[in-house]
Design a protein around this motif. Structure first.
Motif, mmCIF file in Angstrom:
data_model
loop_
_atom_site.group_PDB
_atom_site.id
_atom_site.type_symbol
_atom_site.label_atom_id
_atom_site.label_comp_id
_atom_site.label_asym_id
_atom_site.label_seq_id
_atom_site.Cartn_x
_atom_site.Cartn_y
_atom_site.Cartn_z
ATOM 1 N N LYS A 146 0.833 -1.210 0.000
ATOM 2 C CA LYS A 146 0.000 0.000 0.000
ATOM 3 C C LYS A 146 0.868 1.260 0.000
ATOM 4 N N GLU A 147 1.902 1.266 0.854
ATOM 5 C CA GLU A 147 2.785 2.428 0.933
ATOM 6 C C GLU A 147 3.544 2.640 -0.373
ATOM 7 N N LEU A 148 3.987 1.538 -0.985
ATOM 8 C CA LEU A 148 4.724 1.635 -2.251
ATOM 9 C C LEU A 148 3.821 2.134 -3.384
ATOM 10 N N LYS A 149 2.545 1.783 -3.332
ATOM 11 C CA LYS A 149 1.594 2.273 -4.338
ATOM 12 C C LYS A 149 1.383 3.781 -4.209
ATOM 13 N N ASN A 150 1.694 4.316 -3.048
ATOM 14 C CA ASN A 150 1.542 5.749 -2.809
ATOM 15 C C ASN A 150 2.883 6.468 -2.733
ATOM 16 N N TYR A 151 3.929 5.817 -3.185
ATOM 17 C CA TYR A 151 5.280 6.402 -3.180
ATOM 18 C C TYR A 151 5.593 6.849 -4.611
ATOM 19 N N PHE A 152 5.506 8.153 -4.853
ATOM 20 C CA PHE A 152 5.601 8.695 -6.205
ATOM 21 C C PHE A 152 6.921 9.411 -6.460
ATOM 22 N N GLU A 153 7.975 8.940 -5.845
ATOM 23 C CA GLU A 153 9.299 9.503 -6.089
ATOM 24 C C GLU A 153 10.099 8.524 -6.928
ATOM 25 N N TRP A 154 11.200 9.021 -7.473
ATOM 26 C CA TRP A 154 12.134 8.212 -8.269
ATOM 27 C C TRP A 154 11.412 7.456 -9.365
ATOM 28 N N GLU A 155 11.529 6.164 -9.426
ATOM 29 C CA GLU A 155 10.912 5.384 -10.510
ATOM 30 C C GLU A 155 9.393 5.301 -10.363
ATOM 31 N N GLY A 156 8.856 5.736 -9.237
ATOM 32 C CA GLY A 156 7.410 5.758 -9.046
ATOM 33 C C GLY A 156 6.755 7.033 -9.548
ATOM 34 N N LEU A 157 7.579 7.991 -9.940
ATOM 35 C CA LEU A 157 7.090 9.290 -10.397
ATOM 36 C C LEU A 157 6.223 9.138 -11.647
ATOM 37 N N GLY A 158 5.022 9.685 -11.574
ATOM 38 C CA GLY A 158 4.140 9.684 -12.737
ATOM 39 C C GLY A 158 3.452 8.363 -13.024
ATOM 40 N N LYS A 159 3.601 7.395 -12.159
ATOM 41 C CA LYS A 159 2.959 6.093 -12.381
ATOM 42 C C LYS A 159 1.726 6.000 -11.483
ATOM 43 N N PRO A 160 0.619 5.493 -12.016
ATOM 44 C CA PRO A 160 -0.630 5.476 -11.244
ATOM 45 C C PRO A 160 -0.505 4.711 -9.921
ATOM 46 N N GLU A 161 0.298 3.673 -9.897
ATOM 47 C CA GLU A 161 0.488 2.911 -8.658
ATOM 48 C C GLU A 161 1.887 3.131 -8.092
ATOM 49 N N GLY A 162 2.444 4.280 -8.348
ATOM 50 C CA GLY A 162 3.715 4.677 -7.762
ATOM 51 C C GLY A 162 4.816 3.642 -7.934
ATOM 52 N N MET A 163 5.609 3.488 -6.895
ATOM 53 C CA MET A 163 6.759 2.589 -6.929
ATOM 54 C C MET A 163 6.348 1.123 -7.089
ATOM 55 N N TRP A 164 5.126 0.788 -6.726
ATOM 56 C CA TRP A 164 4.671 -0.592 -6.865
ATOM 57 C C TRP A 164 4.756 -1.042 -8.329
#
Length: 159
Positions: free
Chosen positions: A122-140
Motif C-alpha cells: 500500500k505504501e509503495l503504491k503511494n510512493y511517487f518519487e524516483w521510478e514511481g514518479l508519474g505512475k498510477p500505482e507509484g513505486m509498486w
C-alpha cells in the motif's frame, strides 16, 4: 575520485549504506544520455566499484558488507527499501549474465525482501518519487516490473 575508491571510502567511514543510496559525495551520476529517475547509478557502483574491490582485496569482505547493508536497508524507510530493491535487482542481473564475481545469499535476502515488499504494498503504491514518479500505482509499478523480469529470466520471484 573513481568509484572503487568511493567504495573503499564508504567502507572505511562506515557509510556503505550512504553509498548505495547515493547520498552526498557518494552519488554516482548516470551517463548523460541515460534517462532514468534514480538516486544513483547502482550498476556502476557494482561493476566499477564493488566487483573490482572484491577481486583485488577479498580481505575487505565487500560482498558481506553489501549483504549486511541490504538487510538493514530492507528494514528501513521506503526510500531505503527502494534503493535495496534496485541494488538487488542489478546484482541479480549481473549474476544472471555471469559477470558478478560473487553471488548474494538469495535465500536470506530475497525472503526478507519479499516479506517487506508484500507488507509495504500500500505504501509503495503511494510512493511517487524516483521510478514511481508519474505512475498510477507509484513505486509498486516498478516492483512489479522487476518481479516480472526476474520471474521470466531466472525463475526468481521478488514477491
Amino acid at each position: 575520485m573513481n568509484i572503487k575508491m568511493k567504495v573503499i571510502q564508504a567502507i572505511d567511514n562506515n557509510e556503505f549504506i550512504d553509498l548505495l543510496k547515493g547520498k552526498g559525495d557518494y552519488k554516482i551520476e548516470l551517463h548523460q544520455w541515460v534517462s532514468a529517475n534514480v538516486p544513483t547509478n547502482v550498476e556502476s557502483i557494482l561493476t566499477k566499484g564493488i566487483y573490482p574491490l572484491y577481486l583485488d582485496d577479498q580481505n575487505k569482505r565487500v560482498e558481506l558488507k553489501l549483504e549486511q547493508s541490504l538487510i538493514t536497508m530492507i528494514d528501513g524507510e521506503l526510500f531505503d527499501i527502494y534503493c535495496a530493491l534496485s541494488t538487488i535487482f542489478c546484482q541479480l542481473i549481473e549474476e544472471g549474465l555471469g559477470t558478478a564475481p560473487f553471488k548474494i545469499n538469495q535465500d536470506k535476502i530475497l525472503n526478507k525482501l519479499r516479506i517487506t515488499l508484500n507488507s509495504k504494498e500500500k505504501e509503495l503504491k503511494n510512493y511517487f518519487e524516483w521510478e514511481g514518479l508519474g505512475k498510477p500505482e507509484g513505486m509498486w509499478t516498478e516492483v512489479l516490473r522487476m518481479d516480472s523480469i526476474c520471474k521470466r529470466r531466472w525463475g526468481i520471484s521478488l514477491l
